[in-house]
Design an enzyme around this catalytic site. Structure first.
Site, PDB file in Angstrom:
ATOM      1  N   GLY A 244       0.650  -1.271   0.022  1.00  0.00           N
ATOM      2  CA  GLY A 244      -0.085  -0.055   0.131  1.00  0.00           C
ATOM      3  C   GLY A 244       0.667   1.325  -0.099  1.00  0.00           C
ATOM      4  O   GLY A 244       0.169   2.610  -0.181  1.00  0.00           O
ATOM      5  N   GLU A 281       3.824  -6.951   1.818  1.00  0.00           N
ATOM      6  CA  GLU A 281       3.478  -7.270   0.392  1.00  0.00           C
ATOM      7  C   GLU A 281       3.300  -5.940  -0.417  1.00  0.00           C
ATOM      8  O   GLU A 281       2.100  -5.449  -1.214  1.00  0.00           O
ATOM      9  CB  GLU A 281       1.924  -7.689   0.504  1.00  0.00           C
ATOM     10  CG  GLU A 281       1.824  -8.914   1.390  1.00  0.00           C
ATOM     11  CD  GLU A 281       0.521  -9.110   1.775  1.00  0.00           C
ATOM     12  OE1 GLU A 281      -0.348  -8.339   1.370  1.00  0.00           O
ATOM     13  OE2 GLU A 281      -0.001 -10.406   2.356  1.00  0.00           O
ATOM     14  N   PRO A 282       4.337  -5.232  -0.921  1.00  0.00           N
ATOM     15  CA  PRO A 282       4.431  -4.137  -1.526  1.00  0.00           C
ATOM     16  C   PRO A 282       4.023  -4.331  -3.240  1.00  0.00           C
ATOM     17  O   PRO A 282       4.612  -5.192  -3.650  1.00  0.00           O
ATOM     18  CB  PRO A 282       5.656  -3.406  -1.611  1.00  0.00           C
ATOM     19  CG  PRO A 282       6.380  -4.594  -1.015  1.00  0.00           C
ATOM     20  CD  PRO A 282       5.801  -5.565  -0.535  1.00  0.00           C
ATOM     21  N   GLY A 283       3.141  -3.475  -3.672  1.00  0.00           N
ATOM     22  CA  GLY A 283       3.126  -3.654  -5.193  1.00  0.00           C
ATOM     23  C   GLY A 283       3.367  -2.456  -5.989  1.00  0.00           C
ATOM     24  O   GLY A 283       4.854  -2.057  -6.249  1.00  0.00           O
ATOM     25  N   ARG A 284       2.614  -1.447  -5.707  1.00  0.00           N
ATOM     26  CA  ARG A 284       2.943  -0.162  -6.643  1.00  0.00           C
ATOM     27  C   ARG A 284       4.238   0.451  -6.503  1.00  0.00           C
ATOM     28  O   ARG A 284       5.021   0.839  -7.112  1.00  0.00           O
ATOM     29  CB  ARG A 284       1.697   0.791  -5.990  1.00  0.00           C
ATOM     30  CG  ARG A 284       1.697   2.272  -6.781  1.00  0.00           C
ATOM     31  CD  ARG A 284       1.007   3.216  -6.246  1.00  0.00           C
ATOM     32  NE  ARG A 284      -0.548   2.684  -5.721  1.00  0.00           N
ATOM     33  CZ  ARG A 284      -1.596   2.683  -6.706  1.00  0.00           C
ATOM     34  NH1 ARG A 284      -1.409   3.154  -7.815  1.00  0.00           N
ATOM     35  NH2 ARG A 284      -2.751   2.195  -6.331  1.00  0.00           N
ATOM     36  N   CYS A 350     -14.630   4.745 -27.743  1.00  0.00           N
ATOM     37  CA  CYS A 350     -15.671   5.550 -27.570  1.00  0.00           C
ATOM     38  C   CYS A 350     -16.344   5.738 -26.353  1.00  0.00           C
ATOM     39  O   CYS A 350     -17.551   4.855 -25.877  1.00  0.00           O
ATOM     40  CB  CYS A 350     -16.972   4.702 -28.716  1.00  0.00           C
ATOM     41  SG  CYS A 350     -15.929   4.484 -30.416  1.00  0.00           S
ATOM     42  N   TYR A 378      -0.498  -1.196 -12.064  1.00  0.00           N
ATOM     43  CA  TYR A 378      -1.948  -1.292 -12.378  1.00  0.00           C
ATOM     44  C   TYR A 378      -1.958  -0.556 -13.919  1.00  0.00           C
ATOM     45  O   TYR A 378      -3.064   0.232 -14.038  1.00  0.00           O
ATOM     46  CB  TYR A 378      -2.533  -0.348 -11.240  1.00  0.00           C
ATOM     47  CG  TYR A 378      -2.469  -1.109  -9.952  1.00  0.00           C
ATOM     48  CD1 TYR A 378      -2.678  -2.361  -9.635  1.00  0.00           C
ATOM     49  CD2 TYR A 378      -1.648  -0.580  -8.898  1.00  0.00           C
ATOM     50  CE1 TYR A 378      -2.519  -3.072  -8.607  1.00  0.00           C
ATOM     51  CE2 TYR A 378      -1.519  -1.023  -7.775  1.00  0.00           C
ATOM     52  CZ  TYR A 378      -1.941  -2.415  -7.616  1.00  0.00           C
ATOM     53  OH  TYR A 378      -1.508  -2.904  -6.281  1.00  0.00           O
TER      54      TYR A 378
HETATM   55  C1  LIG Z   1      -3.064  -4.865  -3.824  1.00  0.00           C
HETATM   56  C2  LIG Z   1      -2.495  -5.624  -2.633  1.00  0.00           C
HETATM   57  C3  LIG Z   1      -1.573  -5.257  -2.170  1.00  0.00           C
HETATM   58  C4  LIG Z   1      -0.543  -4.303  -2.951  1.00  0.00           C
HETATM   59  O1  LIG Z   1      -0.740  -3.065  -2.892  1.00  0.00           O
HETATM   60  P1  LIG Z   1      -0.113  -1.795  -3.435  1.00  0.00           P
HETATM   61  O2  LIG Z   1      -0.790  -0.701  -2.927  1.00  0.00           O
HETATM   62  O3  LIG Z   1      -0.049  -1.983  -4.572  1.00  0.00           O
HETATM   63  O4  LIG Z   1       1.474  -1.985  -2.669  1.00  0.00           O
HETATM   64  C5  LIG Z   1      -0.912  -6.236  -1.014  1.00  0.00           C
HETATM   65  N1  LIG Z   1      -1.777  -6.942  -0.612  1.00  0.00           N
HETATM   66  C6  LIG Z   1      -2.978  -7.148  -0.752  1.00  0.00           C
HETATM   67  C7  LIG Z   1      -3.816  -8.203  -0.056  1.00  0.00           C
HETATM   68  C8  LIG Z   1      -3.349  -6.824  -2.001  1.00  0.00           C
HETATM   69  O5  LIG Z   1      -4.674  -6.846  -2.338  1.00  0.00           O
END
Ligand SMILES: *Cc1c(COP(=O)(O)O)cnc(C)c1O
Length: 422
Positions: A244, A281-284, A350, A378
């Site tokens: 997050g 659990e980092p993504g972004r 469109c 994303y």
């Molecule tokens: C989407 C998600 C993440 C990653 O969130 P980011 O904002 O991209 O870091 C981590 N854990 C869970 C369970 C998620 O659904």
């Protein structure tokens, strides 16, 4: 000169470069729309997390829904990361990219029995269970397979992450996780089930969070539970603090991964939990600012009220502006002289919601290449084929090398699975 918040993007002789590669040249070579990623930008973000975690048991699980292209997963696997997955399909991607299933945590509110079985067979590290109903089904599936599923309960700590409502997940009204006040009872239930083994606790309170305080609030709520569980004889091996962390799209100033994690670890240590393994659990924050989306300007449509700059990338390529009204920075890949004008940068789809940026001051002409910044997360994973538009190609730059990591999709590929009647 590098761009603020984008240490791998620079302006050189009026050309925008990623890791030293001119983006308009890449657009000409590979066509547009085109995603381009910097491999070293991804590695640098991993290093920022790892710097704070060094010397303590931990696992950095890349939340791959942010960008699940195989070469991206390969990059993170090689950097030592595990993965946070939300479907059986994502697990198969991890395996195809050479990732280790023993470093995978499986999140998501709607895991099917088939997905649970697949993950048990592969030997994932942990199931992040999001409801009592799911816990019972998982115990059943595992028992039937003669196994015990390692579980962590995803607790909803009821804290406000201060982010967009669509990407806030840790409040009471969200569909995610088990309510904080139910958690002790559900842990007691889990302990009694032969098909599961309780190993941890987790939370994930939202996305694009730009300050440490919601994390520390959630962490305190989680540690209260860990203490309460310990007094009932349930010892957890790991604490998973979710993902997050936000990135700079415009003027946000989120803490660096290293600064955020240091604060969280201080709190964990102060409360006497320094011996437990920490999962994140980092993504972004690992991929967002490592990528750009390139688009060519097709037509200019100046008007009295609004002027439109029509480009060949659209909402099907990059959903964030249409879906969240997200502001993403747009830069010309080659700056030329002229008087800037205010444009809405829109795609060919469109829908009036098909825009990439509104009211942008730009000097543009047809044939120019524009870069939408911060598109590494994303972006491609949310792409669709709306309007029968094949999905973009993807390129990864890595020092002086350039790799095509996904070919541009073709219309015959789109039609391949369809049947006429008769
Ligand atoms: C989407 C998600 C993440 C990653 O969130 P980011 O904002 O991209 O870091 C981590 N854990 C869970 C369970 C998620 O659904």
């Amino acid at each position: 000169m590098t761009l603020p918040g984008h240490p791998f993007l620079s302006l050189h002789d009026r050309h925008l470069q990623l890791e030293g590669h001119a983006l308009d040249a890449l657009a000409r070579q590979f066509g547009t729309p085109l995603y381009v990623y910097s491999r070293n930008a991804m590695r640098a973000q991993v290093r920022s997390y790892e710097a704070a975690l060094a010397g303590r048991p931990h696992l950095l699980c890349y939340a791959m829904k942010a960008n699940s292209s195989l070469a991206v997963l390969q990059t993170f696997a090689e950097a030592g990361c595990g993965f946070d997955i939300v479907s059986g399909g994502e697990l198969q991607r991890v395996l195809a990219a050479g990732g280790q299933p023993g470093r995978v945590v499986f999140s998501g509110v709607g895991k099917t029995r088939d997905e649970m079985r697949l993950a048990l067979d592969a030997g994932v590290r942990c199931f992040n269970v999001e409801s009592e109903a799911e816990l019972l089904v998982l115990a059943d599936v595992a028992s039937a397979a003669g196994r015990r599923a390692p579980v962590s309960l995803r607790v909803n700590p009821d804290v406000d992450a201060g982010t967009h409502p669509y990407i806030s997940t840790g409040l009471k009204g969200n569909k995610f996780g088990i309510a904080h006040e139910r958690a002790l009872a559900v842990y007691a239930q889990a302990r009694a089930l032969p098909g599961v083994e309780v190993v941890g606790i987790d939370c994930h309170i939202g996305s694009q969070i730009t300050s440490a305080s919601p994390y520390l609030d959630a962490l305190d709520r989680l540690l209260d539970l860990v203490d309460a569980l310990a007094s009932e004889g349930i010892e957890l091996q790991h604490i998973d603090l979710g993902g997050g962390l936000g990135i700079t799209y415009t003027d946000e100033e989120p803490p660096s991964p290293e600064a955020l994690v240091r604060q969280m670890l201080e709190r964990i240590d102060a409360r006497g939990h320094g011996h437990r393994e920490v999962l994140l659990e980092p993504g972004r924050s690992l991929v967002g600012n490592a990528g750009v989306l390139l688009a060519e300007v097709l037509y200019l449509k100046p008007g009295e009220d609004k002027s439109f700059c029509i480009v060949d990338a659209a909402m099907n390529d990059l959903m964030r502006p249409a879906m969240y009204q997200a502001w993403m920075r747009i830069e010309p890949c080659h700056r030329h002289d002229g008087t800037p004008r205010t444009w809405d940068v829109v795609g060919p789809v469109c829908e009036s919601g098909d825009w990439l940026g509104r009211d942008r001051r730009l000097v543009v002409q047809p044939g120019d290449v524009l870069a939408v910044l911060s598109a590494g997360a994303y972006g491609m994973t949310m792409a669709s084929n709306y309007n029968t538009r094949p999905r973009a190609a993807e390129v990864m730059v890595d020092g002086d090398r350039v790799h095509l990591i996904r070919e541009r999709e073709t219309v015959p590929q789109l039609l391949a699975g369809e049947r006429l009647i008769g």
